[in-house]
Design an enzyme around this catalytic site. Structure first.
Site, mmCIF file in Angstrom:
data_model
loop_
_atom_site.group_PDB
_atom_site.id
_atom_site.type_symbol
_atom_site.label_atom_id
_atom_site.label_comp_id
_atom_site.label_asym_id
_atom_site.label_seq_id
_atom_site.Cartn_x
_atom_site.Cartn_y
_atom_site.Cartn_z
ATOM 1 C CE LYS A 22 -1.428 2.144 3.597
ATOM 2 N NZ LYS A 22 -2.080 2.813 4.740
ATOM 3 C CG ASN A 23 2.512 2.590 3.528
ATOM 4 O OD1 ASN A 23 1.442 3.184 3.412
ATOM 5 N ND2 ASN A 23 2.898 2.047 4.669
ATOM 6 C CB CYS A 116 -4.743 6.444 11.195
ATOM 7 S SG CYS A 116 -5.585 5.025 10.484
ATOM 8 N NE ARG A 121 -0.047 10.584 10.279
ATOM 9 C CZ ARG A 121 -0.732 9.622 9.676
ATOM 10 N NH1 ARG A 121 -0.104 8.687 9.008
ATOM 11 N NH2 ARG A 121 -2.042 9.590 9.741
ATOM 12 C CG ASP A 304 2.793 1.312 9.579
ATOM 13 O OD1 ASP A 304 2.368 2.203 10.338
ATOM 14 O OD2 ASP A 304 2.835 1.440 8.345
ATOM 15 N NE ARG A 396 -7.107 4.360 5.933
ATOM 16 C CZ ARG A 396 -6.062 4.621 6.727
ATOM 17 N NH1 ARG A 396 -6.086 4.286 7.990
ATOM 18 N NH2 ARG A 396 -5.007 5.231 6.250
#
Length: 417
Positions: A22-23, A116, A121, A304, A396
């Site tokens: 995903k990232n 989230c 951030r 994560d 997600r």
């Protein structure tokens, strides 16, 4: 609203394939805005965050089609240079369109992004990078506007190795005039994947994976075909699922080097891990030992993975200390794990986890993506039934998680309220 119902106690056995990262997929999709051509991106995971990014690109005028080959992204007619609040608040990574739009069109206006709520951030590192490249930044009414007649290469030193800032600056610098050097850059594998994608389109970038990235700006970019790397966080989550259930699982489509810090901690905890080229086999050994861990930027233990690792340590023998050094609000899973019988005490950015013999099923709620994964792992070993609500958070970042674990013998189903 959908939820998972899990009957714990089953040992996971078999083979499971990891989806594309995903990232890595999100910045690669955003980078497609830099090219007026059509790019083919393969192994893009079918996730909610990816769907949001695709919707965002279509909002900007990009044509996206999918077939068995992958996702084709045609940004020739990209036109809109403003992204409204409704779209931006759905996902933090939506800010990654700023660099490409600024570089290709000379201006962009976006709302502050969402995502989230795991901690601060800020966008300041992104904006400082754009300013160093010659952009003018205006912040007003909750929107950020960046504009520049021409971006010019520059020396940029990041105060912190931010992944998003590194990616945004790389993409903006790809079409800037002259040479850009990004120092104290993030080193994550997803940044290397972005570099490979950009270079496939004709960019001249080197150094990704180190703390210094050099970008020689080019006048335009073309088209390419690119396969997204495997998701190292999904890999790590599956490894823990095998370990916590004392199972025997072979995980395919893996780059072992990307999960070395996770492998090291699992081995320290007494788990048997075998590297087999692009596969990893994880076997429980009957006893999980307590270990201390600290999240760090890559190549350290990923933030994560902190939540899933915490679940493993709730049933370990002994007391573990988990230090969260990246985000200040990333222990949201703690209260939910306590509902299931976990013994966890928080002290600032540290969690003291005293292993318990067993967890108990309960009604819990996924507060964010990785905390949700942690609760799934807890449900796999808990006595009786566990009901996890708000599984949209899990969707997600994990593609059909309940289907993959069911194939390994887990009793997990998705139901509508």
């Amino acid at each position: 609203m959908e939820k998972f119902i899990i009957m714990g106690g089953n040992r996971l056995e078999g083979k499971i394939r990891v989806s594309g990262a995903k990232n890595a997929a999100l910045p690669i999709l955003a980078a497609s805005l830099l090219s007026p051509g059509t790019n083919l991106i393969q192994d893009v995971p079918n996730l909610k965050d990816v769907a949001v990014m695709k919707n965002l690109l279509e909002y900007l005028g990009v044509k996206i089609t999918s077939d068995q080959q992958g996702i084709k992204v045609d940004a020739q007619r990209a036109a809109s240079l403003e992204v409204n609040e409704e779209i931006m608040r759905k996902m933090r990574a939506s800010n990654l369109v700023m660099g490409p739009l600024l570089a290709r069109f000379g201006q962009v206006r976006v709302s502050y992004p969402g995502g989230c709520a795991i901690g601060s951030r800020p966008m300041d590192l992104h904006l400082k990078g754009f300013i160093a490249l010659g952009a003018k930044i205006t912040e007003k009414y909750g929107y950020i506007k960046a504009e520049a007649k021409e971006l010019t290469g520059s020396e940029i030193h990041l105060d912190f190795p931010s992944v998003g800032a590194t990616e945004n600056i790389m993409m903006a610098a790809a079409l800037a005039r002259g040479k850009t050097v990004i120092r104290n850059a993030a080193k994550e594998p997803e940044i290397v994947d972005l570099q490979n994608y950009l270079n496939g389109m004709g960019a001249r970038i080197k150094g990704a994976g180190t703390d210094t990235i050099k970008v020689e700006g080019v006048s335009e970019l073309g088209s390419t075909t690119h396969a997204v790397i495997p998701d190292r966080i999904e890999t790590g989550t599956h490894m823990i699922a095998a370990a916590i259930t004392q199972g025997d699982v072979t995980i395919s489509n893996v780059i072992p080097e990307h999960v070395e810090p996770i492998v090291a901690k699992l081995k320290e905890a007494g788990v048997k891990v075998t590297d087999m080229d692009n596969q990893i086999r994880v076997q429980g050994t009957g006893c999980i030992k307590a270990v201390d861990l600290k999240t760090m930027p890559y190549p350290g233990l990923p933030t994560d993975m902190q939540s899933p690792m915490m679940t493993l340590l709730t049933v370990a023998k002994g007391t573990s200390v988990i230090s969260e050094s990246i985000f200040e609000n990333r222990f949201k899973q703690v209260d939910e794990l306590r509902r299931m019988g976990a013994n966890i005490k928080l002290e600032g950015r540290a969690a003291i986890v005293k292993g318990t013999e067993k967890l108990s099923g309960a009604f819990v709620e996924a507060p964010d993506l990785r905390a949700g994964a942690a609760l799934v792992l807890a449900g796999l070993v808990a006595e009786d039934a566990t009901v996890i609500e708000n599984v949209h958070h899990i969707d997600r970042g994990y593609e059909r998680l309940e289907v993959k674990y069911s194939s390994l013998g887990a009793r997990i189903i998705r139901v509508n309220n």
